[in-house]
Each structure stands twice: as C-alpha cells, then as structure tokens.
Enzyme design. Structure first.
Site, PDB file in Angstrom:
ATOM      1  N   GLY A 155     -28.276  -3.540 -43.838  1.00 18.14           N
ATOM      2  CA  GLY A 155     -27.716  -4.137 -45.046  1.00 18.14           C
ATOM      3  C   GLY A 155     -27.376  -5.609 -44.882  1.00 18.14           C
ATOM      4  O   GLY A 155     -27.448  -6.174 -43.780  1.00 18.14           O
ATOM      5  N   HIS A 156     -26.967  -6.212 -45.994  1.00 20.92           N
ATOM      6  CA  HIS A 156     -26.671  -7.645 -45.990  1.00 20.92           C
ATOM      7  C   HIS A 156     -25.509  -7.983 -45.063  1.00 20.92           C
ATOM      8  O   HIS A 156     -24.572  -7.227 -44.907  1.00 20.92           O
ATOM      9  CB  HIS A 156     -26.395  -8.159 -47.412  1.00 20.92           C
ATOM     10  CG  HIS A 156     -25.262  -7.480 -48.114  1.00 20.92           C
ATOM     11  ND1 HIS A 156     -25.130  -7.494 -49.477  1.00 20.92           N
ATOM     12  CD2 HIS A 156     -24.205  -6.766 -47.664  1.00 20.92           C
ATOM     13  CE1 HIS A 156     -24.041  -6.838 -49.830  1.00 20.92           C
ATOM     14  NE2 HIS A 156     -23.459  -6.390 -48.743  1.00 20.92           N
ATOM     15  N   ASN A 157     -25.631  -9.142 -44.411  1.00 22.86           N
ATOM     16  CA  ASN A 157     -24.589  -9.696 -43.548  1.00 22.86           C
ATOM     17  C   ASN A 157     -24.315  -8.874 -42.288  1.00 22.86           C
ATOM     18  O   ASN A 157     -23.298  -9.077 -41.615  1.00 22.86           O
ATOM     19  CB  ASN A 157     -23.276  -9.908 -44.307  1.00 22.86           C
ATOM     20  CG  ASN A 157     -23.377 -10.985 -45.364  1.00 22.86           C
ATOM     21  OD1 ASN A 157     -23.761 -10.703 -46.497  1.00 22.86           O
ATOM     22  ND2 ASN A 157     -23.047 -12.217 -45.017  1.00 22.86           N
TER      23      ASN A 157
END
Length: 295
Positions: free
Chosen positions: A224-226
């Site tokens: 997922g993001h980050n």
C-alpha cells in the site's frame, strides 16, 4: 524549498476563512506519519485530536471545526493557524485537489522516461512519463512502471506487475465514496527483485513508498501507499502490506500474512504463514497467529 503556499492563498481560492497568522506551508500531513518538511497543514475530525495534532512541531496550520478550539488552551491556540470548516476532512482533501489542479505545489513528473545502460525492458512493458530507471534493470512483459517511480541499479521486475499504482484511500461523504488522488513517488532501491503479479502503490502527498536494497518479493503481493520495506527483506506469496506500514531490515514475511496500516515490524523478525499483524512487533522476534503474537 520549491513547494510553498500561504494559508491565505488557499483560503481565498476556496472561499474559506482562517484564524491566526498567514503562514506558509510546504506539505500536507496525516497524523501518525513522518514528514520531511518544517511547515505542514493537517486536519482534525474530533476535539480530542486537536491537542494530539499539536504535539507534532511541524504542524503549523490545521483544518478544524471552530467548536473544536474550545477544547484547547490559549498556548495551543496560538501555536497554529486554524482553517475553519464544518467538515474538516472533506475540506482538507478539497485543498489537496486544489493544489494538484491549480498550482505547482506538488512535484511534476511530466518528463520523458530516463533509462540507464544495459537495461532489458520487454517491448510489451509500459514505462510512463516521469520514470527514472537505473542501469542493468529488467522489466518483464505486461508490467507497468507508472509516473513518479524510481528504479535503482540491477532491479528486476517480472511480468504483470504495476509499480507506482495510484494508491487507495476512500473518503465517505454523505454516503458517497470519494477516492483520494495520489501524487507521491515509488522507489525501488538497488538489487530489488519483484516477482509476477505484484502491485506497489505510490505515496499520497510526500516522500515515497520505498522498497529497500536487496529486498526480494515473490508473487501476488500488495504493498500500500507510503509503506517502507527495509533492506534484505523477504516477502513470500500473497502478502498484504496496508498503507504506511513499515518492515525493518532483514524481515521475513510468511505466505498470505498481512500487516495493518501504520504498524511497524522490527528488524530481523520472522512472521509466520497466514498471520495478521495488528500491532508493533519488536526487533528479532518470531511472531505468528491471528492476531500475530510474539512467541
């Protein structure tokens, strides 16, 4: 610093009002994440979160309901500039959209791909604008390397992957789903190897989703993001890393395990097959189960 805009400029553009000095911000910020900037804008959806938000020194402005300010003392009140809204989260992401569509606040990736020497890019791969690729990189068929991605030297990516995919964050507004746009980066460091059918999401506002040097990922993995994956990490098939989770150097994740968003797994830790990691796991541990527990 290239990215900079005043609170007054934002409020004038969006018809908002604010209390306090007309500070300049360099980034947008969500509580519980790190920031690389000295002055950031955030928001709070509940009175009890306002004081917690102010424990982050870089938060110089925040979107709040004016009633929330009754819960803090005068010192806290004077520490920040307050943008007023009856729906702070919605307004925060309205500001995000305004910065994307109407300013050069976020980094632009509108340049032709930069590809190093001795690379093997399959003719059926897609390399978008705004991509930087190092030397001796291999990209398999039907893989997409999306805008804002950086691949280090000696990176290998197999078939049917998406690196730098739009992140997934949904805001529910009056019963209607609103998907939040992402404008950050994805970085794969030197000697990273990615198996088939993996999806790695770009970061939301700033920084990057990062896969550390010499990490090895098998097939059907979602990152997922980050997320931050350390060096020499091994991720086996079917693993899910939710947004902003962190794996320390040398972590080994068993098949079909999952790590909850914003959770950190310490260095040189082993997570057993099918485990669900819902809280921090200390360095050097063996953990497994649902939820995962240190053994």
């Amino acid at each position: 610093m290239k990215r900079k805009i005043s609170v007054g400029t934002i409020c004038n553009a969006l018809g908002l009002s604010f209390l306090g000095p007309d500070v300049e911000i360099q980034g947008l910020f969500l509580y519980g994440r790190d920031t690389e900037y000295e002055s950031v804008l955030s928001y709070s959806t509940a009175p009890q979160w306002v004081a917690k938000l102010l424990t982050v020194p870089q938060v110089r402005a925040a979107v709040v309901n004016e009633q929330f300010l009754q819960e803090i003392n005068s010192e806290q009140y004077n520490r920040c500039t307050w943008i007023l809204s009856t729906a702070p989260e919605t307004t925060f992401y309205d500001i995000h959209d305004y910065l994307i569509d109407n300013t050069d606040f976020y980094e632009s990736f509108d340049f032709e791909p930069m590809i190093g020497q001795c690379c093997n890019i399959h003719p059926m791969a897609i390399i978008e604008k705004g991509v930087r690729i190092g030397n001796n990189v291999s990209v398999g068929p039907f893989t997409a390397i999306r805008s804002g991605t950086i691949l280090g030297d000696n990176v290998s990516i197999s078939a049917n992957c998406v690196v730098g995919e739009e992140g997934f964050q949904v805001l529910r507004e009056n019963g209607v789903n609103r998907k939040i746009r992402h404008c950050g980066q994805t970085i794969l460091e030197d000697y990273v190897e990615i198996g088939a059918l993996n999806v790695i999401h770009r970061s939301l506002f700033e920084g990057a989703t990062r896969i550390g040097r010499n990490a090895k990922l098998d097939t059907k993995i979602h990152i997922g993001h980050n997320c931050v994956v350390g060096e020499n990490v091994v991720i086996t098939p079917g693993v899910v890393l939710c947004g902003s989770s962190t794996l320390g150097d040398g972590v080994w994740l068993g098949p079909n395990s999952s790590v909850l968003n914003k959770v950190t797994v310490g260095k040189n830790t082993m997570i057993g097959m099918g485990s669900v990691v819902t809280r921090e796991i200390p360095t050097g541990s063996l953990a497994y189960g649902v939820p995962a527990k240190v053994k």
